[in-house]
Design a protein around this motif. Sequence first.
Motif, PDB file in Angstrom:
ATOM      1  N   MET A  36      17.258  50.198  52.251  1.00  0.00           N
ATOM      2  CA  MET A  36      16.070  51.093  52.586  1.00  0.00           C
ATOM      3  C   MET A  36      14.802  50.743  52.161  1.00  0.00           C
ATOM      4  O   MET A  36      13.720  50.926  52.716  1.00  0.00           O
ATOM      5  N   LYS A  37      14.780  50.171  50.885  1.00  0.00           N
ATOM      6  CA  LYS A  37      13.622  50.041  50.115  1.00  0.00           C
ATOM      7  C   LYS A  37      13.209  48.454  50.639  1.00  0.00           C
ATOM      8  O   LYS A  37      12.158  47.886  49.886  1.00  0.00           O
ATOM      9  N   GLY A  38      13.780  47.741  51.461  1.00  0.00           N
ATOM     10  CA  GLY A  38      13.540  46.542  51.924  1.00  0.00           C
ATOM     11  C   GLY A  38      14.072  45.361  50.688  1.00  0.00           C
ATOM     12  O   GLY A  38      13.441  44.077  50.796  1.00  0.00           O
ATOM     13  N   GLY A  39      14.863  45.682  49.716  1.00  0.00           N
ATOM     14  CA  GLY A  39      15.342  45.012  48.795  1.00  0.00           C
ATOM     15  C   GLY A  39      16.540  44.352  49.109  1.00  0.00           C
ATOM     16  O   GLY A  39      17.129  44.709  50.154  1.00  0.00           O
ATOM     17  N   THR A  40      17.139  43.478  48.391  1.00  0.00           N
ATOM     18  CA  THR A  40      18.344  42.858  48.482  1.00  0.00           C
ATOM     19  C   THR A  40      19.225  43.226  47.392  1.00  0.00           C
ATOM     20  O   THR A  40      18.740  43.402  46.073  1.00  0.00           O
ATOM     21  N   VAL A  41      20.467  43.551  47.475  1.00  0.00           N
ATOM     22  CA  VAL A  41      21.325  43.843  46.706  1.00  0.00           C
ATOM     23  C   VAL A  41      21.895  42.919  45.618  1.00  0.00           C
ATOM     24  O   VAL A  41      22.426  41.666  46.028  1.00  0.00           O
ATOM     25  N   GLU A  42      21.711  42.994  44.478  1.00  0.00           N
ATOM     26  CA  GLU A  42      21.914  42.270  43.392  1.00  0.00           C
ATOM     27  C   GLU A  42      22.743  42.602  42.309  1.00  0.00           C
ATOM     28  O   GLU A  42      22.747  43.925  42.105  1.00  0.00           O
ATOM     29  N   ARG A  43      24.076  41.829  42.059  1.00  0.00           N
ATOM     30  CA  ARG A  43      25.184  42.630  41.518  1.00  0.00           C
ATOM     31  C   ARG A  43      25.207  41.723  40.098  1.00  0.00           C
ATOM     32  O   ARG A  43      24.918  40.396  39.976  1.00  0.00           O
ATOM     33  N   GLY A  44      25.662  42.222  39.294  1.00  0.00           N
ATOM     34  CA  GLY A  44      26.041  41.862  37.942  1.00  0.00           C
ATOM     35  C   GLY A  44      27.005  40.674  37.736  1.00  0.00           C
ATOM     36  O   GLY A  44      28.048  40.796  38.632  1.00  0.00           O
ATOM     37  N   TRP A  45      27.141  39.822  36.875  1.00  0.00           N
ATOM     38  CA  TRP A  45      28.038  38.721  36.948  1.00  0.00           C
ATOM     39  C   TRP A  45      28.387  38.506  35.572  1.00  0.00           C
ATOM     40  O   TRP A  45      27.798  38.189  34.463  1.00  0.00           O
ATOM     41  N   LEU A  46      29.815  38.283  35.188  1.00  0.00           N
ATOM     42  CA  LEU A  46      30.345  38.201  34.026  1.00  0.00           C
ATOM     43  C   LEU A  46      30.703  36.817  33.998  1.00  0.00           C
ATOM     44  O   LEU A  46      30.531  36.085  33.002  1.00  0.00           O
ATOM     45  N   GLY A  47      31.490  36.156  35.004  1.00  0.00           N
ATOM     46  CA  GLY A  47      31.523  34.751  35.008  1.00  0.00           C
ATOM     47  C   GLY A  47      32.876  34.230  34.375  1.00  0.00           C
ATOM     48  O   GLY A  47      33.106  33.481  33.512  1.00  0.00           O
ATOM     49  N   VAL A  48      34.056  35.141  34.718  1.00  0.00           N
ATOM     50  CA  VAL A  48      35.332  34.802  34.438  1.00  0.00           C
ATOM     51  C   VAL A  48      36.333  34.573  35.482  1.00  0.00           C
ATOM     52  O   VAL A  48      36.075  34.979  36.659  1.00  0.00           O
ATOM     53  N   GLU A  49      37.321  33.726  35.627  1.00  0.00           N
ATOM     54  CA  GLU A  49      38.358  33.688  36.009  1.00  0.00           C
ATOM     55  C   GLU A  49      39.561  34.591  35.652  1.00  0.00           C
ATOM     56  O   GLU A  49      39.865  34.478  34.544  1.00  0.00           O
ATOM     57  N   ILE A  50      39.942  35.516  36.663  1.00  0.00           N
ATOM     58  CA  ILE A  50      40.880  36.305  36.008  1.00  0.00           C
ATOM     59  C   ILE A  50      42.249  36.611  37.006  1.00  0.00           C
ATOM     60  O   ILE A  50      42.104  36.050  38.027  1.00  0.00           O
ATOM     61  N   GLN A  51      43.418  37.221  36.376  1.00  0.00           N
ATOM     62  CA  GLN A  51      44.504  37.188  37.140  1.00  0.00           C
ATOM     63  C   GLN A  51      45.126  38.504  36.850  1.00  0.00           C
ATOM     64  O   GLN A  51      44.713  39.019  35.615  1.00  0.00           O
ATOM     65  N   PRO A  52      46.074  39.219  37.634  1.00  0.00           N
ATOM     66  CA  PRO A  52      46.715  40.376  37.359  1.00  0.00           C
ATOM     67  C   PRO A  52      47.465  40.180  35.826  1.00  0.00           C
ATOM     68  O   PRO A  52      48.160  39.251  35.704  1.00  0.00           O
ATOM     69  N   VAL A  53      47.698  41.339  35.239  1.00  0.00           N
ATOM     70  CA  VAL A  53      48.700  41.545  34.071  1.00  0.00           C
ATOM     71  C   VAL A  53      49.877  42.143  34.710  1.00  0.00           C
ATOM     72  O   VAL A  53      49.853  43.137  35.124  1.00  0.00           O
TER      73      VAL A  53
END
Length: 505
Positions: A295-312
């Motif tokens: 609504m504010k005319g912005g774009t959604v920026e998301r945090g990034w950790l940078g890992v490849e992951i898999q379930p436990v």
Amino acid sequence: MTATPTSSRTRSRLAAAAASLAIAGAIGVGALTTGTAPVMAEAVSVQAPQVPGFADLVEKVSPAVVSVQVKAKVQPASDEGGLPFDAPDFFQDNPQLKRFFKEFRGGPNGQRFQHRENPNRQPRPVAQGSGFFISEDGYIVTNNHVVDGGSAFTIVTTDGKEFDAKLVGTDQRTDLAVLKVDAKDQKFTYVEFADDSKVRVGDWVVAVGNPFGLGGTVTSGIVSARGRDIGAGPYDDFIQIDAPVNRGNSGGPTFNQSGQVVGINTAIFSPSGGSVGIAFDIPASTAKQVVEVLMKGGTVERGWLGVEIQPVTADIAESLGLKTEKGALVSGAQDDSPAKKAGIVAGDVITQVDGKDVATTKELARLIGAYQPGKSVDVTVWRGGKAETIKVDLGKLPNGDKMASAGKPSEPSGTNSLADLGLTVTKSEDGKGVVVTDVDPDSDAADRGIQPGDVITAVNAQEVAGASDISAAMKEAQKSGRKQVLVQISREDTNRFVTLPVAKG
């Protein structure tokens, strides 16, 4: 002439019969002339408790729900068939979703409309979707896949009024979009988002939308499930409802009994193409956060950790000494990523972020994605049999997916047998790990998917350079009372983990 006894008796009987008929006739005439109605039975009427309906709710919220008409640029028709109109990328790219999840946007019967004045003119596709006002000055929420590719947008309210709208912003990852109607001296009825954390499975809900271009349509049902992962993306956290929704309901709201929006219709499970009572909503908490930015005319920026992951899995948990099958196992930290800079390595199990428990890989993605780039967070990992906390400065989620570089296996030179594991290995030329040259098809290694050409780089987080290192790690695990070891595999520049039993059988 003297009468006989027989004839006298006969005359007496006839006289009595005549008198009886006269009396009956008099009674009948009296009934007709007095107008007395015959006695009738009463109609059936059951005095039972009345089930509460949704009429009051619908009357209040319906003016806030709109139909969204989208004029799209002409595109060549595909000969491959598939989903109606242009389904979201996450449907098109996933064969299973493409088969089972039908994107449900479009006009009646999903047809494209021909220009009436000139039938030879190139048709201009028109799609139908749904949306709803979230402010009195004309901001509207809908799905990204409803407006995607659109060149013009028209909003139709429940009373039939039409307004031109402009596209304010979209977010493909959550399939959300915001439109704006500019109408002078016009205040629109609007609704607000609910606190979906209070939504429980079994709660009544009402869906309002524009199925098949029919206009305002109301259906009801219950919340069937929460936290659904349908393979749409890393932020899957859908609310499942059984209120019937169909093509054209996309972008429409689902209300609780207080008239608040608990979710936004975005997908259905439909082997047949129509509603089968399984629909999925974007949760209000997700939508509210994204919509405020758009609504504010912005774009959604998301945090990034940078890992490849898999379930436990249970085997992985046992091999690492974890008590539960929760967390996200790091199979690799991507180059130049915040995780790698902070010291997170393959074999770590991320269990918490800023004190919030991480139960699954999806939950980790959602937690990290909710932070702004540059945010400093405490990441708790399980490493070497104990928990450690690492501070990470999150980066900005890149547009493309980055993969960790693990180095491709070199040609083998000399082999060693690990008979108990069903493996034959050789040292890699760079000295990092061992290359699998042969796998016994009847072994546990084969069952776990290990293939010739795989590079075993670590066992239980201990780097290996030869077969002896693997044997030593197995013996150490056996002394610790563990039944499984965690083996890190590199294949085609991608890391993953498998478990192998300490002893055969």
